[in-house]
Structures are given as structure tokens and as C-alpha cells.
Design a protein around this motif. Structure first.
Motif, mmCIF file in Angstrom:
data_model
loop_
_atom_site.group_PDB
_atom_site.id
_atom_site.type_symbol
_atom_site.label_atom_id
_atom_site.label_comp_id
_atom_site.label_asym_id
_atom_site.label_seq_id
_atom_site.Cartn_x
_atom_site.Cartn_y
_atom_site.Cartn_z
ATOM 1 N N TRP A 88 42.608 55.006 3.120
ATOM 2 C CA TRP A 88 42.987 53.772 2.449
ATOM 3 C C TRP A 88 43.175 53.994 0.949
ATOM 4 O O TRP A 88 44.140 53.498 0.358
ATOM 5 N N SER A 89 42.278 54.719 0.340
ATOM 6 C CA SER A 89 42.363 54.933 -1.108
ATOM 7 C C SER A 89 41.616 56.209 -1.464
ATOM 8 O O SER A 89 40.800 56.711 -0.680
ATOM 9 N N MET A 90 41.893 56.724 -2.662
ATOM 10 C CA MET A 90 41.241 57.943 -3.138
ATOM 11 C C MET A 90 40.936 57.824 -4.625
ATOM 12 O O MET A 90 41.633 57.110 -5.363
ATOM 13 N N MET A 91 39.914 58.568 -5.055
ATOM 14 C CA MET A 91 39.595 58.742 -6.468
ATOM 15 C C MET A 91 39.306 60.215 -6.708
ATOM 16 O O MET A 91 38.668 60.871 -5.879
ATOM 17 N N GLY A 92 39.801 60.744 -7.824
ATOM 18 C CA GLY A 92 39.560 62.150 -8.152
ATOM 19 C C GLY A 92 40.465 63.124 -7.435
ATOM 20 O O GLY A 92 40.409 64.321 -7.692
ATOM 21 N N GLY A 93 41.311 62.650 -6.545
ATOM 22 C CA GLY A 93 42.249 63.497 -5.816
ATOM 23 C C GLY A 93 43.338 62.645 -5.209
ATOM 24 O O GLY A 93 43.280 61.403 -5.264
ATOM 25 N N GLN A 94 44.327 63.281 -4.613
ATOM 26 C CA GLN A 94 45.417 62.544 -3.989
ATOM 27 C C GLN A 94 46.038 63.364 -2.876
ATOM 28 O O GLN A 94 46.014 64.593 -2.895
ATOM 29 N N ALA A 95 46.594 62.640 -1.879
ATOM 30 C CA ALA A 95 47.331 63.292 -0.804
ATOM 31 C C ALA A 95 48.745 63.601 -1.288
ATOM 32 O O ALA A 95 49.358 62.787 -1.995
ATOM 33 N N THR A 96 49.261 64.743 -0.914
ATOM 34 C CA THR A 96 50.589 65.144 -1.382
ATOM 35 C C THR A 96 51.703 64.414 -0.646
ATOM 36 O O THR A 96 52.830 64.366 -1.124
ATOM 37 N N ASP A 97 51.401 63.812 0.526
ATOM 38 C CA ASP A 97 52.420 63.135 1.327
ATOM 39 C C ASP A 97 51.779 61.912 1.981
ATOM 40 O O ASP A 97 50.749 62.021 2.652
ATOM 41 N N GLN A 98 52.387 60.728 1.781
ATOM 42 C CA GLN A 98 51.825 59.509 2.351
ATOM 43 C C GLN A 98 51.992 59.449 3.861
ATOM 44 O O GLN A 98 51.122 58.958 4.573
ATOM 45 N N GLY A 99 53.093 59.961 4.380
ATOM 46 C CA GLY A 99 53.342 59.891 5.811
ATOM 47 C C GLY A 99 53.893 58.538 6.232
ATOM 48 O O GLY A 99 54.242 57.689 5.408
ATOM 49 N N ASP A 100 53.957 58.326 7.531
ATOM 50 C CA ASP A 100 54.523 57.096 8.098
ATOM 51 C C ASP A 100 53.444 56.031 8.212
ATOM 52 O O ASP A 100 52.562 56.105 9.075
ATOM 53 N N CYS A 101 53.505 55.041 7.332
ATOM 54 C CA CYS A 101 52.545 53.930 7.341
ATOM 55 C C CYS A 101 53.227 52.622 7.754
ATOM 56 O O CYS A 101 52.782 51.525 7.376
ATOM 57 N N SER A 102 54.300 52.696 8.536
ATOM 58 C CA SER A 102 55.091 51.507 8.863
ATOM 59 C C SER A 102 54.334 50.514 9.741
ATOM 60 O O SER A 102 54.703 49.336 9.803
ATOM 61 N N ARG A 103 53.294 50.956 10.427
ATOM 62 C CA ARG A 103 52.562 50.028 11.290
ATOM 63 C C ARG A 103 51.667 49.075 10.501
ATOM 64 O O ARG A 103 51.108 48.138 11.075
ATOM 65 N N TYR A 104 51.524 49.330 9.205
ATOM 66 C CA TYR A 104 50.723 48.446 8.352
ATOM 67 C C TYR A 104 51.673 47.510 7.607
ATOM 68 O O TYR A 104 52.507 47.954 6.818
ATOM 69 N N LYS A 105 51.551 46.215 7.860
ATOM 70 C CA LYS A 105 52.510 45.230 7.353
ATOM 71 C C LYS A 105 52.199 44.796 5.926
ATOM 72 O O LYS A 105 53.090 44.391 5.189
ATOM 73 N N THR A 106 50.946 44.858 5.528
ATOM 74 C CA THR A 106 50.600 44.406 4.168
ATOM 75 C C THR A 106 50.476 45.612 3.240
ATOM 76 O O THR A 106 51.438 46.340 3.058
ATOM 77 N N SER A 107 49.320 45.809 2.684
ATOM 78 C CA SER A 107 49.139 46.940 1.768
ATOM 79 C C SER A 107 49.054 48.236 2.566
ATOM 80 O O SER A 107 48.125 48.410 3.380
ATOM 81 N N PRO A 108 49.966 49.174 2.352
ATOM 82 C CA PRO A 108 49.922 50.435 3.110
ATOM 83 C C PRO A 108 48.785 51.333 2.628
ATOM 84 O O PRO A 108 48.395 51.289 1.447
ATOM 85 N N PRO A 109 48.218 52.157 3.499
ATOM 86 C CA PRO A 109 47.178 53.109 3.095
ATOM 87 C C PRO A 109 47.734 54.163 2.141
ATOM 88 O O PRO A 109 48.949 54.347 1.994
ATOM 89 N N HIS A 110 46.819 54.870 1.520
ATOM 90 C CA HIS A 110 47.195 55.983 0.636
ATOM 91 C C HIS A 110 47.858 57.106 1.426
ATOM 92 O O HIS A 110 48.813 57.739 0.952
ATOM 93 N N CYS A 111 47.387 57.365 2.651
ATOM 94 C CA CYS A 111 47.946 58.440 3.476
ATOM 95 C C CYS A 111 47.707 58.122 4.952
ATOM 96 O O CYS A 111 46.579 57.780 5.336
ATOM 97 N N CYS A 112 48.759 58.266 5.761
ATOM 98 C CA CYS A 112 48.673 58.021 7.201
ATOM 99 C C CYS A 112 48.933 59.280 8.023
ATOM 100 O O CYS A 112 49.064 59.196 9.253
ATOM 101 N N LYS A 113 49.025 60.414 7.406
ATOM 102 C CA LYS A 113 49.335 61.647 8.126
ATOM 103 C C LYS A 113 48.146 62.096 8.975
ATOM 104 O O LYS A 113 46.991 61.952 8.573
ATOM 105 N N LYS A 114 48.456 62.684 10.118
ATOM 106 C CA LYS A 114 47.431 63.257 10.982
ATOM 107 C C LYS A 114 46.811 64.490 10.335
ATOM 108 O O LYS A 114 45.628 64.790 10.538
#
Length: 448
Positions: A88-114
Motif C-alpha cells: 500500500w505504501s512505503m517509507m525509506g524505499g520504493q518499488a521500481t515498478d508499480q505493476g497492474d493495479c487496475s482492480r483497485y478503483k480508488t487509491s491504487p497501491p504503491h506496488c501490485c507486482k507479484k
């Protein structure tokens, strides 16, 4: 004749088997470092609180390697989720690719990749996005070189996961690029919950659950060819023993243009600064050895009670500036080291009480930065040793190191029979084990 051929064939088969097994053992033990047998990177995954659909965790990487650090552009940590977790969210780091978060209709997660890949944030990140031990661009210093700066952390909020110790599942298939390949990570193992001390030192909190992952380094996995070599010279012999030819590769500009760079080329700047070049791929100066780094050990002076050595490290890589570099040298006289000039020194004792291994690194803001290839691409220092009359001698290569590492990678030494010898020493035979075996086989076949 058949009676004689049978032992001959048996001997040949035995030699082949021995050489084959030896090669297998070489590759198998490549990940074991005799000078740092317990060195590893330990990843602690601490669940610090539960959320309605998952948990909040702090992930910390501890570099327990004495002299191997993670240099720029830093680490990349990856794994495979056990279920359908998202970040959902991160601090101190970040995912390099968000991935496909289309199933979330409101606020998308920080990363949806497997299989997310996480990197550290850069220095200067706003304070509201930082946590302790973060935001160093993924650079982690070695444990012995800088013991107060050998960890890196980030925090993540995980959703679509379990919400208790019984339903949560640890990630699988951890990978660590630091910054290239070389590390192999084991599975996540449930450990003793970590404890955290408050900033005022008056309260201790405990993680809900802790997983530990251990990653070990293999130079063979990191690169298929060596990265450094050693050359030798001495005051008592005019011979300079160079790095072996083609130690780290061979000049091959006819079939592979750009394999090395001539320092006198008028197009040098355009080649070095060409866009789209991977900084992890060395671009080396054209030499006989073709190594990015050369370490030269020169036995400089001989006093009545002391002897002096000059060590020079030269960078032939046009794509790399080595900051926080270090050198590890194994030599039997380090227990009598008296003085060292312009380098830091720390004794390493991988064999308990035997003090024959030293870690050397540059003085901060003076020579801790090894510039890329060119006139300024070298650092040097001198070492003064006290003679131990019961063991000291210049004969039989005693004055030269047994093993040399640069930034944790084993450097290729010249063959022992090529070492500079004393002028009055008798000529040395240049026999090797391979020549011995071939001579024996030739003798057998001639008398069949």
C-alpha cells in the motif's frame, strides 16, 4: 603388452577423475571466503503492527561482511509474494515498478507486482518519507570499515495478507543485487522477535513477528572473469613481475570493438561518456592484463631492524570511481607492522590468534576516493615492518603477499616461480604439476 596397458589406462583415468573433482571443488568452494568465513548479509523482516488487511513491517539489511561493501548505484532487493499481497505504501524505499493495479478503483497501491523490486531512496529525501538507516542511495559500508553505517532499512505497509501470526506468510525467493549479481539468498526463517529501543532510551518495543534471510556472496556468480591482479617488484632485483597476460580478458578490438580504450586516443572522451553505457560494465584501458584494478607490491628498502614496502593501487576502469575502497592483504609479517603512511589499518584474525591479515583503506577526504582511469587514477602508501630475526628472510618470495583482495574480490597473483628472487639465488626450475603429469604420461607411452 595388455598387462602393461591396463595399469596405464587406470593411471590416465585416475588423473582425469582427480582433475575433474578438483575443478568441481573449486567451483563449489568459490562462495566460501577463508578470510571472512562468517561474512553475510542478513535481512530482518520485522512485523511491527497489524492493519485491517495486513501489516506494517520494517525490513533491515545488515552487512556482516568485514570488508565487502555495497557500492553505488546500490542494492536492489526482490522477492515473490506467498499469496496476493500488495504494497500500500512505503517509507525509506520504493518499488521500481508499480505493476497492474487496475482492480483497485480508488487509491491504487504503491506496488501490485507479484515479484516487486525495491531500491533505497536517495540522500536529500524529505524527512516525512524517511526512517532510520534509509536514504543512502543503496550504499552500505562493510562492517569492519565503518561499523556505525553497515545497515539499510525501509518500511512498507502490506495489504491482502494475513492479519495474525498464524495466517501471515513470509515472501519467497529473495534476490539481492548489490548492485550486480553475486548474492544467493536462503529462505525466510522465523526468528526471535526483534526489540526496538525508543529515541529517549526509556522504552523497549517488540516486533509481532520476525523473519530472517541470509544472503552469501560468490565472486564466481558476480563476474565470470577476475576484476583485479597483482604485480611485484623489489629493490634487490631489476625484474618487475607484471600481472599475468589476459588475467581479466584479452584485447580483442578486431572482433569486439570497444573491449578496451587507448589512453592516447583523440576520441577517448566520446567513448567514455557515450550515452546508454552500463556503468557496471568495465571500460578498461588497453593493457596486457586488461584488469580494471592493479595492485603493485614493491619491496622498497631494507634496514638493519626494519624493511619497507610501497603499495600502489591503480584504476584502469574509465567507468568507475571507487569510493570507500578497501584492500585486504595476507602476509606473515603483519604481526610486526610498525607504521603505515596515508592508509587506515585494521588487523583481521580469521584464524583466531594468527595476525597475518590486514585491511587497508583510504583516509577520509584524502585518498578514500580512487578516481577513474587517468593520471589521477591511483592511490599509494608505504608500510614499515619490524624484522623478526627468527623468521625473517627475503628468500623464496617471503617478502610478497600470499593473497590480496580489492573491495572483497580475490586478485590474481603472479605464479610463485616468477617472483623476484635474490641475485645470489640459484636458478629456479619452472616445473608445474601439469608438466609433471604430462611428462609421466609421455614416459609411459614411449615404453609401451
Amino acid at each position: 603388452m595388455d598387462c602393461f596397458r591396463s595399469p596405464t589406462r587406470l593411471l590416465i583415468s585416475t588423473i582425469v577423475i582427480v582433475l575433474f573433482v578438483s575443478s568441481l571443488q573449486f567451483h563449489y568452494t568459490e562462495a566460501y571466503d577463508a578470510l571472512d568465513p562468517n561474512g553475510n548479509i542478513t535481512i530482518k523482516w520485522d512485523i511491527i503492527s497489524w492493519t485491517p488487511d495486513g501489516y506494517v513491517a520494517v525490513v533491515t539489511m545488515f552487512n556482516f561482511q568485514q570488508y565487502r561493501h555495497i557500492s553505488a548505484p546500490g542494492w536492489t532487493l526482490g522477492w515473490t509474494w506467498a499469496k496476493k499481497e500488495v504494497i500500500w505504501s512505503m517509507m525509506g524505499g520504493q518499488a521500481t515498478d508499480q505493476g497492474d493495479c487496475s482492480r483497485y478503483k480508488t487509491s491504487p497501491p504503491h506496488c501490485c507486482k507479484k515479484t516487486p523490486s525495491i531500491v533505497d531512496l536517495l540522500p536529500g529525501t524529505p524527512y516525512n518519507q524517511q526512517i532510520a538507516n534509509c536514504c543512502k542511495g543503496g550504499v552500505i559500508n562493510s562492517w569492519a570499515q565503518e561499523p556505525n553505517n553497515y545497515a539499510s532499512s525501509f518500511q512498507l505497509s502490506v495489504g491482502a495478507a494475513g492479519t495474525s501470526n498464524k495466517t501471515v506468510k513470509p515472501p519467497k525467493n529473495f534476490t539481492l543485487l548489490a548492485p550486480g549479481p553475486g548474492y544467493t539468498c536462503g529462505p525466510a526463517v522465523v526468528g526471535k522477535p526483534s526489540k526496538f529501543l525508543s529515541s529517549d532510551g526509556r522504552r523497549v518495543t517488540q516486533a509481532m513477528m520476525t523473519w530472517n534471510v541470509t544472503c552469501t556472496y560468490s565472486q564466481f556468480l558476480a563476474q565470470k572473469t577476475p576484476t583485479c591482479c597483482v604485480s611485484l617488484s623489489s629493490f634487490y632485483n631489476d625484474t618487475i613481475v607484471p600481472c599475468p597476460t589476459c588475467t581479466c580478458g584479452c584485447q580483442n578490438n578486431d572482433t569486439h570493438p570497444g573491449s578496451c580504450v587507448n589512453p592516447n586516443s583523440p576520441y577517448l572522451a566520446s567513448v567514455v561518456n557515450a550515452p546508454g553505457k552500463n556503468s557496471l560494465t568495465p571500460l578498461v584501458q588497453c593493457t596486457r592484463h586488461m584488469c580494471p584494478i592493479r595492485v603493485h607490491w614493491h619491496v622498497k628498502l631494507n634496514y638493519k631492524d626494519y624493511w619497507r614496502v610501497k603499495v600502489t593501487i591503480t584504476n584502469f576502469n574509465y567507468r568507475m570511481n571507487y569510493s570507500q575502497w578497501n584492500l585486504v592483504v595476507q602476509h606473515p609479517n603483519f604481526d610486526n607492522l610498525t607504521q603505515i603512511f596515508s592508509f587506515n589499518y585494521k588487523p583481521l584474525t580469521p584464524y583466531s590468534t594468527i595476525n597475518d591479515t590486514a585491511m587497508l583503506w583510504g583516509v577520509k577526504f584524502y585518498n578514500d576516493f580512487l578516481n577513474q582511469a587517468g593520471p589521477m587514477g591511483n592511490v599509494q602508501s608505504e608500510l614499515l615492518f619490524r624484522k623478526d630475526k627468527s623468521t625473517f628472510t627475503f628468500e623464496k618470495g617471503w617478502a610478497f603477499p600470499r593473497r590480496v583482495y580489492f573491495n572483497g574480490d580475490n586478485c590474481v597473483m603472479p605464479p610463485p616461480d616468477a617472483y623476484p628472487h635474490l641475485p645470489n639465488a640459484s636458478s629456479r626450475g619452472k616445473w608445474s604439476l601439469f608438466v609433471f603429469f604430462m611428462t609421466c604420461l609421455t614416459f609411459i607411452f614411449l615404453f609401451e
